[in-house]
Structure formats: C-alpha cells, structure tokens
Scaffold this motif. Structure first.
Motif, PDB file in Angstrom:
ATOM      1  N   LEU A   1      -0.188  -0.421   8.216  1.00 22.41           N
ATOM      2  CA  LEU A   1      -0.485   0.169   6.905  1.00 22.41           C
ATOM      3  C   LEU A   1      -0.840   1.645   7.049  1.00 22.41           C
ATOM      4  CD1 LEU A   1      -2.716  -1.506   4.211  1.00 22.41           C
ATOM      5  CD2 LEU A   1      -3.186   0.834   4.896  1.00 22.41           C
ATOM      6  N   ARG A   2      -1.661   1.953   8.019  1.00 23.30           N
ATOM      7  CA  ARG A   2      -2.089   3.341   8.208  1.00 23.30           C
ATOM      8  C   ARG A   2      -0.919   4.225   8.644  1.00 23.30           C
ATOM      9  NH1 ARG A   2      -7.944   1.814  10.954  1.00 23.30           N
ATOM     10  NH2 ARG A   2      -9.164   2.041   9.024  1.00 23.30           N
ATOM     11  N   VAL A   3      -0.031   3.697   9.466  1.00 23.10           N
ATOM     12  CA  VAL A   3       1.139   4.474   9.877  1.00 23.10           C
ATOM     13  C   VAL A   3       2.022   4.783   8.672  1.00 23.10           C
ATOM     14  CG1 VAL A   3       3.263   4.415  11.232  1.00 23.10           C
ATOM     15  CG2 VAL A   3       1.120   3.609  12.232  1.00 23.10           C
ATOM     16  N   LEU A   4       2.243   3.782   7.841  1.00 25.41           N
ATOM     17  CA  LEU A   4       3.088   3.986   6.658  1.00 25.41           C
ATOM     18  C   LEU A   4       2.454   4.988   5.697  1.00 25.41           C
ATOM     19  CD1 LEU A   4       4.471   0.443   5.745  1.00 25.41           C
ATOM     20  CD2 LEU A   4       5.655   2.343   6.817  1.00 25.41           C
ATOM     21  N   LEU A   5       1.131   4.938   5.552  1.00 30.88           N
ATOM     22  CA  LEU A   5       0.466   5.873   4.650  1.00 30.88           C
ATOM     23  C   LEU A   5       0.634   7.313   5.131  1.00 30.88           C
ATOM     24  CD1 LEU A   5      -2.886   4.100   3.664  1.00 30.88           C
ATOM     25  CD2 LEU A   5      -0.811   4.394   2.297  1.00 30.88           C
ATOM     26  N   VAL A   6       0.552   7.527   6.435  1.00 26.99           N
ATOM     27  CA  VAL A   6       0.770   8.876   6.970  1.00 26.99           C
ATOM     28  C   VAL A   6       2.198   9.313   6.685  1.00 26.99           C
ATOM     29  CG1 VAL A   6       0.885  10.258   9.071  1.00 26.99           C
ATOM     30  CG2 VAL A   6      -1.002   8.676   8.734  1.00 26.99           C
ATOM     31  N   GLY A   7       3.139   8.384   6.768  1.00 24.94           N
ATOM     32  CA  GLY A   7       4.532   8.715   6.484  1.00 24.94           C
ATOM     33  C   GLY A   7       4.756   9.174   5.060  1.00 24.94           C
ATOM     34  N   VAL A   8       3.910   8.704   4.132  1.00 28.58           N
ATOM     35  CA  VAL A   8       4.039   9.113   2.725  1.00 28.58           C
ATOM     36  C   VAL A   8       3.898  10.622   2.592  1.00 28.58           C
ATOM     37  CG1 VAL A   8       3.012   8.941   0.419  1.00 28.58           C
ATOM     38  CG2 VAL A   8       3.244   6.907   1.822  1.00 28.58           C
TER      39      VAL A   8
ATOM     40  N   LEU B   1      -5.319  11.363  -1.117  1.00 27.68           N
ATOM     41  CA  LEU B   1      -4.940   9.999  -1.487  1.00 27.68           C
ATOM     42  C   LEU B   1      -4.713   9.135  -0.257  1.00 27.68           C
ATOM     43  CD1 LEU B   1      -2.410  10.865  -4.354  1.00 27.68           C
ATOM     44  CD2 LEU B   1      -4.783  10.101  -4.587  1.00 27.68           C
ATOM     45  N   ILE B   2      -4.042   9.712   0.749  1.00 22.99           N
ATOM     46  CA  ILE B   2      -3.789   8.962   1.976  1.00 22.99           C
ATOM     47  C   ILE B   2      -5.098   8.650   2.692  1.00 22.99           C
ATOM     48  CG2 ILE B   2      -2.760   9.134   4.278  1.00 22.99           C
ATOM     49  CD1 ILE B   2      -0.512  10.818   2.943  1.00 22.99           C
ATOM     50  N   GLY B   3      -6.011   9.635   2.717  1.00 20.71           N
ATOM     51  CA  GLY B   3      -7.310   9.406   3.351  1.00 20.71           C
ATOM     52  C   GLY B   3      -8.093   8.303   2.655  1.00 20.71           C
ATOM     53  N   ALA B   4      -8.059   8.303   1.322  1.00 20.67           N
ATOM     54  CA  ALA B   4      -8.747   7.241   0.573  1.00 20.67           C
ATOM     55  C   ALA B   4      -8.147   5.880   0.910  1.00 20.67           C
ATOM     56  CB  ALA B   4      -8.654   7.524  -0.927  1.00 20.67           C
ATOM     57  N   GLY B   5      -6.811   5.819   0.944  1.00 20.38           N
ATOM     58  CA  GLY B   5      -6.160   4.561   1.281  1.00 20.38           C
ATOM     59  C   GLY B   5      -6.416   4.147   2.717  1.00 20.38           C
TER      60      GLY B   5
ATOM     61  N   ALA C   1       0.831  -1.205   0.000  1.00 11.55           N
ATOM     62  CA  ALA C   1       0.000   0.000   0.000  1.00 11.55           C
ATOM     63  C   ALA C   1       0.864   1.252   0.000  1.00 11.55           C
ATOM     64  CB  ALA C   1      -0.930  -0.011   1.213  1.00 11.55           C
ATOM     65  N   TYR C   2       1.921   1.222   0.814  1.00 12.53           N
ATOM     66  CA  TYR C   2       2.844   2.356   0.860  1.00 12.53           C
ATOM     67  C   TYR C   2       3.486   2.598  -0.507  1.00 12.53           C
ATOM     68  CZ  TYR C   2       7.314   4.694   1.448  1.00 12.53           C
ATOM     69  OH  TYR C   2       8.385   5.530   1.280  1.00 12.53           O
ATOM     70  N   ASN C   3       3.909   1.521  -1.166  1.00 11.15           N
ATOM     71  CA  ASN C   3       4.572   1.663  -2.468  1.00 11.15           C
ATOM     72  C   ASN C   3       3.649   2.268  -3.516  1.00 11.15           C
ATOM     73  OD1 ASN C   3       7.037   0.648  -1.598  1.00 11.15           O
ATOM     74  ND2 ASN C   3       6.515  -1.456  -2.099  1.00 11.15           N
ATOM     75  N   TYR C   4       2.382   1.877  -3.496  1.00 12.13           N
ATOM     76  CA  TYR C   4       1.444   2.413  -4.477  1.00 12.13           C
ATOM     77  C   TYR C   4       1.212   3.907  -4.265  1.00 12.13           C
ATOM     78  CZ  TYR C   4       0.036  -1.911  -6.786  1.00 12.13           C
ATOM     79  OH  TYR C   4       0.017  -3.048  -7.542  1.00 12.13           O
ATOM     80  N   VAL C   5       0.915   4.293  -3.028  1.00  3.94           N
ATOM     81  CA  VAL C   5       0.646   5.710  -2.753  1.00  3.94           C
ATOM     82  C   VAL C   5       1.944   6.519  -2.831  1.00  3.94           C
ATOM     83  CG1 VAL C   5      -0.276   7.353  -1.068  1.00  3.94           C
ATOM     84  CG2 VAL C   5      -1.323   5.092  -1.309  1.00  3.94           C
TER      85      VAL C   5
END
Length: 226
Positions: free
Chosen positions: A172-179, A146-150, A96-100
């Motif tokens: 997953l959610r922690v990594l998305l915030v890091g993006v 994008l992060i919110g959608a993910g 998930a992180y790689n995609y976003v």
C-alpha cells in the motif's frame, strides 16, 4: 436510483445483480434526459472531419490501452504467480491507491479542456507555460500531504479494523508513493497532447510496461510477495 438498484439487485443476485444495476442506471439516465430535454440530431458524415478525429484520437486510444495494461501488470502477475488469495489481500492497497490517485485524475478532467481552450485562443504553446508550471507545482505541494496522511492513517486503520489485510500495508505504501509521480505526469501529458505529439507517449508507456513486468518478476522470484 443507482444506489437503490445496486442495493436491491446485488442483495438478490450478487455480482450479476450489480452488473444489471449499472446497466439499468445508464438506461435511467438516458430516459431521464430524454423526458426533460428533447434533442433533435441531424446526422451528417464529414469524412474529412472524421479522418482528422481518428488521426488525433487513435494514438490516444492506444496510449490509454497501454496505460491500462501498465496499471494492471502487478495484479495479473500476483494472480498468476502468488495466487488469488494474495491478490485479495493486495486489493486493499489498490483501493487506497484508487482513492488518493483519483484526486489528480479528477483535477485532470478540469485541466484538459482548459489546456485546449487556452491554446485554441492563440495557437501559441508558450501560452500554456503557466498552466503546466502552476498545475505541476500544485500537485508537487498537495500530493505529499495526501500521501503522507494515507501512509500513516490507512495502515493504522487496517491494523485495527482489518488485521487480516496487514500483509498489504507495505505494498500500500509503495503504491501511494507511486501516486506522486503519476500526478506529476498529468500536466505534461496534457501538454504533449495539445502539441499533437501524443504518439510519443506510446513508446514511453510501453517501455514502462516492460520495466514493470521485469521488476515485478524479480520481486516475486526473490520471495518479496506483494
């Protein structure tokens, strides 16, 4: 060609077939270009030019190496202290992180030559002010959407399609915030590179590696899991 080779060779030889497919794909690309375009190169060694390129590129190579280490610390520590099963579960968060995270990386590929081209026209760093400001603002506005959608969509799909990977949702959610923060890093790091001060990025990224190791270690020893 790539999809065909990967499909055929991976089916028969699995992981090793995939490796061979990737190698053959690169060979095909070179052969295809050579057939359609005849390139004639004249080799010339300009040691003054080479020395300048090494002086500019070697710090970037070091920053890239340490940056790769920074992005790999979590995976190495999970494998070392929590085991490969947990690393397998964590792979969903990484995917998930790689995609976003691939979105700001793709934009960065376009930004880098524009930064250098704009600076090369005048040699005045002030000309890059709007580039840095506008690209930062775009990332700051677009990435939260994008992060919110993910944040909501990917866990929902995980729980209904891959419930065995449910333990990876919080990671997953922690990594998305890091993006978000990594996306904002891009325009400023490009600006530092244009200034030819890229060596300054090295201690910053190295310090980030130390902090990443420290906080990952504390979380693992506290029983927080992935």
């Amino acid at each position: 060609v790539n999809a065909f080779l990967v499909g055929i060779l991976s089916m028969e030889f699995r992981f090793y077939g995939f490796i061979w497919a990737m190698a053959l794909s690169f060979i095909f690309n070179l052969a295809f270009i050579h057939v359609h375009h005849k390139f004639h190169f004249r080799w010339q060694l300009d040691f003054k030019e080479i020395r300048g390129l090494i002086k500019f590129g070697f710090p970037l190579m070091l920053v890239g190496f340490v940056g790769t280490l920074f992005l790999s610390i979590d995976k190495m520590m999970i494998a070392r202290w929590l085991g490969f099963e947990q690393l397998g579960i964590y792979s969903l968060a990484i995917m998930a992180y790689n995609y976003v995270g691939g979105i700001p990386n793709a934009v960065g590929i376009v930004l880098i030559p524009n930064f250098h081209q704009k600076f090369g026209q005048s040699g005045d760093l002030k000309d890059l002010h709007d580039y840095v400001k506008n690209s930062s603002r775009v990332f700051a506005d677009i990435m939260p959407l994008l992060i919110g959608a993910g944040w909501f969509l990917i866990p929902f799909m995980t729980l209904h399609i891959l419930p065995e990977f449910a333990p990876s949702v919080s990671a997953l959610r922690v990594l998305l915030v890091g993006v978000f923060f990594l996306a904002l890093l891009h325009p400023y790091s490009y600006f530092v590179t244009v200034m030819r001060k890229q060596i300054l990025l090295l201690p910053i990224v190295a310090a980030s590696c130390v902090l990443a190791f420290l906080f990952n270690y504390i979380a693992i020893k506290a029983g927080k899991g992935i």
